[in-house]
Design an enzyme around this catalytic site. Structure first.
Site, PDB file in Angstrom:
ATOM      1  N   ASP A  93       1.025  60.116 -42.860  1.00  0.00           N
ATOM      2  CA  ASP A  93       1.363  58.769 -43.302  1.00  0.00           C
ATOM      3  C   ASP A  93       0.388  58.386 -44.412  1.00  0.00           C
ATOM      4  O   ASP A  93      -0.838  58.510 -44.246  1.00  0.00           O
ATOM      5  CB  ASP A  93       1.268  57.777 -42.147  1.00  0.00           C
ATOM      6  CG  ASP A  93       1.780  56.401 -42.537  1.00  0.00           C
ATOM      7  OD1 ASP A  93       3.006  56.196 -42.505  1.00  0.00           O
ATOM      8  OD2 ASP A  93       0.948  55.532 -42.879  1.00  0.00           O
ATOM      9  N   ASN A 134       2.398  49.619 -53.584  1.00  0.00           N
ATOM     10  CA  ASN A 134       3.641  48.987 -54.026  1.00  0.00           C
ATOM     11  C   ASN A 134       3.396  47.556 -54.512  1.00  0.00           C
ATOM     12  O   ASN A 134       3.932  47.134 -55.543  1.00  0.00           O
ATOM     13  CB  ASN A 134       4.670  48.976 -52.891  1.00  0.00           C
ATOM     14  CG  ASN A 134       5.398  50.306 -52.746  1.00  0.00           C
ATOM     15  OD1 ASN A 134       5.557  51.040 -53.714  1.00  0.00           O
ATOM     16  ND2 ASN A 134       5.821  50.614 -51.534  1.00  0.00           N
ATOM     17  N   HIS A 191       6.998  49.066 -57.183  1.00  0.00           N
ATOM     18  CA  HIS A 191       7.699  50.082 -56.392  1.00  0.00           C
ATOM     19  C   HIS A 191       7.986  51.350 -57.194  1.00  0.00           C
ATOM     20  O   HIS A 191       8.048  52.443 -56.619  1.00  0.00           O
ATOM     21  CB  HIS A 191       8.994  49.498 -55.830  1.00  0.00           C
ATOM     22  CG  HIS A 191       8.767  48.527 -54.712  1.00  0.00           C
ATOM     23  ND1 HIS A 191       8.647  48.916 -53.402  1.00  0.00           N
ATOM     24  CD2 HIS A 191       8.600  47.178 -54.725  1.00  0.00           C
ATOM     25  CE1 HIS A 191       8.431  47.855 -52.638  1.00  0.00           C
ATOM     26  NE2 HIS A 191       8.402  46.785 -53.417  1.00  0.00           N
ATOM     27  N   ASP A 202       7.126  55.048 -55.903  1.00  0.00           N
ATOM     28  CA  ASP A 202       8.050  56.192 -55.900  1.00  0.00           C
ATOM     29  C   ASP A 202       7.431  57.394 -56.595  1.00  0.00           C
ATOM     30  O   ASP A 202       7.601  58.545 -56.150  1.00  0.00           O
ATOM     31  CB  ASP A 202       9.362  55.804 -56.587  1.00  0.00           C
ATOM     32  CG  ASP A 202      10.217  54.867 -55.753  1.00  0.00           C
ATOM     33  OD1 ASP A 202       9.901  54.681 -54.556  1.00  0.00           O
ATOM     34  OD2 ASP A 202      11.191  54.313 -56.290  1.00  0.00           O
ATOM     35  N   GLU A 235       6.917  56.214 -46.265  1.00  0.00           N
ATOM     36  CA  GLU A 235       5.764  56.977 -46.749  1.00  0.00           C
ATOM     37  C   GLU A 235       5.301  58.013 -45.738  1.00  0.00           C
ATOM     38  O   GLU A 235       4.175  58.512 -45.811  1.00  0.00           O
ATOM     39  CB  GLU A 235       4.599  56.029 -47.085  1.00  0.00           C
ATOM     40  CG  GLU A 235       4.004  55.289 -45.919  1.00  0.00           C
ATOM     41  CD  GLU A 235       4.685  53.952 -45.640  1.00  0.00           C
ATOM     42  OE1 GLU A 235       4.014  53.079 -45.063  1.00  0.00           O
ATOM     43  OE2 GLU A 235       5.866  53.779 -45.995  1.00  0.00           O
TER      44      GLU A 235
END
Length: 397
Positions: free
Chosen positions: A163, A171, A176, A180, A206
């Site tokens: 994680d 973000n 965002h 990505d 994630e």
């Protein structure tokens, strides 16, 4: 044309010549009957099924009835020149192409190559995460339960759940699109630095899952720490803060509950987060866990199951196949040990029904045939049992 699986219905000179050509450019797995093919061909194949037969009608129906082969092309190599109506019927029954064995061998190989390419393109769409190019959750579920995945391994498998640390802050701070880019670059970093047989899966958001076949938890921990070092040195365009991850690892061995290994990895991940993030921890089995065993029939000696390890056995019993099938459908088991010497035992039917009862489970039970009969091992293994043990013998064969 990598990963071609072949169902051999009949032997012929034409088929032998085609196979010799295929072996120059593909991994060819020959199966003498449908049951052997069904145990060999899986979602992990990435190839096709070639039915070499003069009359493939029943073969196509059985192949198309196998859920694991949904979407896998089945090409018929007709050993006798087919009539037009027969070829059309085979296509209607699910054949993606029908080839006449009398065609030039180069034409046959070219059309097989085209079918395999189309299959790989469809497979990539079905099992790949579109953002990162990693395998997706569907791939993970099927690989863990498929015969060419974890269920077929004889050596340890390490599972790691990862994680990204403080990904929400990335973000919120950089947008965002930047988040990505981080996910894509990290997935690419994982693929570059793991072994060829390891799997990188985007589990969701994630979170990633990494699968390390033939690897202990200690070895996987070292690999994950190396990946963390590579991530620390990686540049993530548009993101000024370091990108780190936390990970939990568990080791699974055949005969142990796979769902427990997944849970241990997840618990270790949460522990790594609680202890400050950026850590790689190994999950530990919980006290009191052991193999859950369903004993089917009148005489399954527990001593014979000692071959599956020193862990304690938690047993339940079923008098016959109907009761056993209901139990397998209702609860998870690690082993299903079946007395094959009972008067009502029908080995083929019992194995088939018990397999079907647990078909939807992620961690399928290993099916153990138990018998006092001499020379029975090969027969039961051919019928689909995972293991055979002889009554009065503590060794698995």
């Amino acid at each position: 044309m990598s990963g071609t699986w072949i169902v051999v219905g009949e032997q012929s000179r034409e088929w032998a010549a085609v196979r010799a050509l295929l072996e120059r450019e593909a991994d060819v797995y020959a199966a003498m009957d449908w049951d052997e093919a069904a145990n060999s061909v899986g979602m992990d194949a990435g190839g096709l099924v070639l039915v070499a037969s003069a009359s493939p009608d029943g073969w196509l129906a059985r192949l198309r009835g196998e859920p694991r082969l949904a979407g896998t092309p089945a090409v018929v190599l007709a050993l006798r020149r087919p009539r037009a109506e027969d070829a059309q019927r085979w296509r209607d029954e699910g054949a993606s192409d029908v080839l006449d064995a009398s065609l030039p061998q180069s034409d046959i190989v070219q059309r097989l190559r085209a079918a395999a390419k189309r299959a790989e393109e469809m497979r990539q769409l079905a099992y790949t995460d579109p953002l990162t190019g990693a395998w997706n959750r569907r791939y993970l579920d099927e690989w863990l339960s498929g015969p060419r995945g974890a269920a077929g391994l004889k050596l340890p498998l390490a599972l790691a759940m990862l994680d990204l640390d403080r990904f929400k802050a990335i973000n919120d701070t950089y947008g965002h699109d930047a988040g990505d880019r981080v996910l894509r670059r990290l997935a690419d970093l994982f693929r570059r630095h793991v072994r060829r047989g390891d799997r990188v899966v985007r589990y969701g958001g994630e979170e990633f899952v990494l699968l390390f076949p033939q690897t202990t938890a200690t070895e996987a921990q070292a690999a994950l720490r190396s990946l963390a070092e590579h991530a620390a040195r990686e540049e993530f365009p548009g993101v000024a803060q370091p990108v780190t991850f936390s990970a939990g690892i568990a080791e699974w061995r055949p005969g142990q509950p796979l769902r427990d290994a997944l849970r241990h990895a997840d618990q270790a991940l949460y522990r790594a987060k609680d202890e400050g993030r950026g850590r790689v921890l190994v999950g530990e089995p919980e006290a009191g866990e052991g193999l859950r065993v369903l004993l089917v029939g009148a005489d399954v000696p527990l001593a014979a199951l000692a071959a599956f390890g020193p862990q304690p056995l938690r047993t339940a019993s079923a008098a016959g196949v109907a009761e056993a099938a209901a139990a397998l459908a209702a609860e998870p088991y690690d082993l299903c040990a079946v007395d094959m010497d009972g008067p009502e035992a029908d080995p083929f039917e019992w194995i088939r029904r018990l397999r079907a009862a647990a078909a939807d489970r992620l961690a399928k039970p290993r099916l153990v045939a138990v018998s006092a009969k001499e020379g029975a091992a090969l027969r039961y293994l051919q019928l689909g049992a995972d293991e055979f043990v002889r009554k009065g013998d503590a060794r698995g064969e």
